[in-house]
Design a protein around this motif. Structure first.
Motif, mmCIF file in Angstrom:
data_model
loop_
_atom_site.group_PDB
_atom_site.id
_atom_site.type_symbol
_atom_site.label_atom_id
_atom_site.label_comp_id
_atom_site.label_asym_id
_atom_site.label_seq_id
_atom_site.Cartn_x
_atom_site.Cartn_y
_atom_site.Cartn_z
ATOM 1 N N THR A 136 18.816 -1.255 -19.916
ATOM 2 C CA THR A 136 17.240 -2.364 -18.943
ATOM 3 C C THR A 136 17.860 -3.101 -18.152
ATOM 4 N N MET A 137 16.916 -3.253 -17.377
ATOM 5 C CA MET A 137 16.852 -4.357 -16.583
ATOM 6 C C MET A 137 16.907 -5.654 -17.600
ATOM 7 N N VAL A 138 18.709 -6.690 -16.562
ATOM 8 C CA VAL A 138 18.147 -7.888 -16.621
ATOM 9 C C VAL A 138 18.352 -8.723 -15.903
ATOM 10 N N ASP A 139 18.133 -10.119 -16.850
ATOM 11 C CA ASP A 139 17.325 -11.290 -15.416
ATOM 12 C C ASP A 139 17.974 -12.357 -16.538
ATOM 13 N N THR A 140 19.187 -13.029 -15.338
ATOM 14 C CA THR A 140 19.485 -14.381 -16.200
ATOM 15 C C THR A 140 17.807 -15.148 -16.756
ATOM 16 N N LYS A 141 17.342 -15.173 -15.918
ATOM 17 C CA LYS A 141 16.038 -16.186 -16.058
ATOM 18 C C LYS A 141 15.903 -16.026 -17.719
ATOM 19 N N ASN A 142 15.248 -15.065 -18.397
ATOM 20 C CA ASN A 142 15.268 -13.950 -19.555
ATOM 21 C C ASN A 142 16.486 -14.663 -20.475
ATOM 22 N N GLY A 181 25.540 -10.477 -34.507
ATOM 23 C CA GLY A 181 24.791 -11.247 -35.107
ATOM 24 C C GLY A 181 23.573 -9.979 -35.037
ATOM 25 N N SER A 182 22.684 -10.046 -36.078
ATOM 26 C CA SER A 182 21.690 -9.120 -36.647
ATOM 27 C C SER A 182 21.166 -8.225 -35.592
ATOM 28 N N THR A 183 21.083 -7.418 -35.746
ATOM 29 C CA THR A 183 19.331 -6.666 -35.369
ATOM 30 C C THR A 183 18.495 -7.442 -34.092
ATOM 31 N N GLY A 184 18.405 -7.133 -33.410
ATOM 32 C CA GLY A 184 17.592 -7.785 -32.541
ATOM 33 C C GLY A 184 17.490 -8.770 -31.712
ATOM 34 N N VAL A 185 19.164 -9.759 -31.790
ATOM 35 C CA VAL A 185 19.122 -11.036 -31.617
ATOM 36 C C VAL A 185 19.547 -11.199 -30.061
ATOM 37 N N GLY A 186 19.236 -10.141 -29.490
ATOM 38 C CA GLY A 186 20.085 -9.869 -27.950
ATOM 39 C C GLY A 186 21.143 -9.983 -27.616
ATOM 40 N N LYS A 187 22.037 -9.063 -28.567
ATOM 41 C CA LYS A 187 23.901 -8.960 -28.176
ATOM 42 C C LYS A 187 23.311 -8.283 -26.854
ATOM 43 N N SER A 188 22.617 -7.292 -26.978
ATOM 44 C CA SER A 188 22.990 -5.594 -25.576
ATOM 45 C C SER A 188 22.538 -6.649 -24.523
ATOM 46 N N TYR A 189 21.191 -6.907 -24.726
ATOM 47 C CA TYR A 189 21.231 -8.291 -23.392
ATOM 48 C C TYR A 189 22.211 -8.692 -22.971
ATOM 49 N N LEU A 190 22.743 -9.795 -23.718
ATOM 50 C CA LEU A 190 23.407 -10.932 -23.489
ATOM 51 C C LEU A 190 25.076 -10.221 -22.283
ATOM 52 N N ALA A 191 25.097 -9.133 -22.876
ATOM 53 C CA ALA A 191 26.181 -8.442 -22.244
ATOM 54 C C ALA A 191 26.465 -8.270 -21.565
ATOM 55 N N GLN A 192 25.124 -6.840 -21.369
ATOM 56 C CA GLN A 192 24.435 -6.260 -19.990
ATOM 57 C C GLN A 192 24.619 -7.396 -19.307
ATOM 58 N N VAL A 193 23.935 -8.119 -19.234
ATOM 59 C CA VAL A 193 23.879 -9.361 -17.906
ATOM 60 C C VAL A 193 25.108 -9.847 -17.647
ATOM 61 N N LEU A 194 26.035 -10.018 -18.183
ATOM 62 C CA LEU A 194 27.733 -9.853 -17.860
ATOM 63 C C LEU A 194 28.077 -9.175 -16.908
ATOM 64 N N THR A 221 26.124 -6.519 -15.520
ATOM 65 C CA THR A 221 25.154 -6.819 -14.110
ATOM 66 C C THR A 221 25.983 -7.667 -12.991
ATOM 67 N N LEU A 222 26.494 -9.106 -13.465
ATOM 68 C CA LEU A 222 26.932 -9.866 -12.710
ATOM 69 C C LEU A 222 28.489 -9.493 -11.582
ATOM 70 N N ALA A 223 28.995 -9.049 -13.641
ATOM 71 C CA ALA A 223 30.118 -8.160 -12.501
ATOM 72 C C ALA A 223 30.301 -7.109 -11.740
ATOM 73 N N CYS A 224 29.196 -6.629 -12.040
ATOM 74 C CA CYS A 224 29.035 -5.111 -10.946
ATOM 75 C C CYS A 224 28.354 -5.652 -9.564
ATOM 76 N N ARG A 225 27.570 -7.263 -9.795
ATOM 77 C CA ARG A 225 27.060 -7.587 -7.978
ATOM 78 C C ARG A 225 28.852 -8.266 -7.205
ATOM 79 N N GLN A 226 29.683 -8.133 -7.796
ATOM 80 C CA GLN A 226 30.508 -9.056 -7.954
ATOM 81 C C GLN A 226 31.728 -7.863 -8.155
ATOM 82 N N LEU A 227 31.420 -6.452 -7.556
ATOM 83 C CA LEU A 227 32.345 -4.796 -7.080
ATOM 84 C C LEU A 227 33.806 -4.600 -7.999
#
Length: 244
Positions: free
Chosen positions: A67-73, A106-119, A121-127
Motif C-alpha cells: 500500500t501507499m503510505v503517508d506519515t500524515k495518516n 497487536g490485533s488485526t487491523g490496528v495498523g501494524k503493517s502500515y507503520l512498518a511500511q512507513v519505516l 518507505t522512509l528507508a527506501c527514500r534514504q536509498l
C-alpha cells in the motif's frame, strides 16, 4: 554548437537529468545569467538528483509494499499505545544504522503493517534496500528455493537487504524445513542489518509457535534482544474507517 546533438549524446549516455537541464538552459538563455562554473555545477547537481530519484523509485518498487503510505495518516493516541515521540524516534531510522530490530504486535487491523511500511518507505527514500514480505509468502519462497536448488541465492538476497519487513509472523505453521531456513536468514542478518516483524501474537507466544526449543531459542535471541517494541492497542482501524 549543435544543441540538439549535444542533448542527444547526453541522453544516449543516460545523463538524463543533465540533458533536461541543459535544454532548459538553452531555451531560457541562462548562459547570459550564469558563469561557466555555475552552469557546470547546476548541470552536475541536476544529474545527481535525477540519479538519486531514479534509484529511489527503483528501491520503492522492488520493496513490494502492498500500500501507499503517508506519515500524515498516522493516528497517534494513548488508546492505541502509540505516541508521536516514540514513533518519530523510529522514523529517524537510527535503529537501521544501529542494526537493531523492531517488533510490532497487536490485533488485526490496528495498523501494524502500515507503520512498518512507513519505516520501509522512509528507508527506501534514504536509498536503503528494503524487502516487505508476508510470512506465508516467505515460507513458500523457501520451499520453492529448496526444490529448485536456489536456496543459497535466496539467503544471499535476504542477507544483502538493509531492512527486511516480515508481516503476519506466527499465523503460518512452522515445519522443520521452515524453522531451519528462518534461523538461517535471521542468523545471517544478525548484527549486520535490521528487521521489522509484525505479528498478531504477543512475543510471549512466539516460542511455542516456532516449536523445537533449540531453534526457537536461537531465533528469539537474535530478534527480540536487540529490538524496539510497539504493542498496538485499540479497535481495528478498518472497522473505524468503514463506520465513517
Amino acid at each position: 554548437m549543435n544543441t540538439t546533438q549535444t542533448i542527444e549524446k547526453m541522453q544516449q549516455m543516460r545523463l538524463l537529468g543533465m540533458a533536461d537541464f541543459y535544454k532548459e538552459i538553452v531555451e531560457n538563455n541562462l548562459f547570459r545569467e550564469s558563469t561557466l562554473d555555475e552552469i557546470l555545477g547546476m548541470l552536475i547537481d541536476r544529474e545527481w538528483d535525477e540519479r538519486r530519484n531514479r534509484k529511489m523509485r527503483t528501491l520503492l518498487k522492488s520493496a513490494n509494499f502492498k500500500t501507499m503510505v503517508d506519515t500524515k495518516n498516522i493516528l497517534y493516541s494513548s488508546e492505541r499505545n502509540l505516541t508521536r515521540n516514540t514513533y518519530e524516534r523510529l522514523m529517524s531510522l537510527q535503529f537501521l544504522y544501529n542494526n537493531e530490530n523492531i517488533i510490532i504486535t497487536g490485533s488485526t487491523g490496528v495498523g501494524k503493517s502500515y507503520l512498518a511500511q512507513v519505516l520501509g518507505t522512509l528507508a527506501c527514500r534514504q536509498l536503503h534496500k528494503v524487502i516487505y514480505i508476508n510470512c506465508g509468502v516467505l515460507f513458500e519462497k523457501i520451499r520453492i528455493a529448496k526444490v529448485e536448488g536456489s536456496y543459497l541465492n535466496l539467503l544471499k538476497k535476504m542477507e544483502r537487504t538493509d531492512l527486511l519487513i516480515i508481516d503476519d509472523f506466527g499465523i503460518h505453521e512452522f515445519n522443520n524445513e521452515v524453522r531451519t531456513a528462518f534461523l538461517d536468514i535471521i542468523e545471517m542478518r544478525y548484527d549486520q542489518s535490521s528487521s521489522i516483524v509484525c505479528s498478531q501474537l504477543p512475543v510471549s507466544k512466539w516460542y511455542d509457535t516456532i516449536g523445537e526449543p533449540t531453534i526457537a531459542d536461537a531465533i528469539l535471541d537474535r530478534i527480540v534482544n536487540s529490538s524496539h517494541r510497539l504493542d498496538l492497542k485499540g479497535k481495528s482501524l478498518r472497522t473505524l474507517e468503514t463506520k465513517e
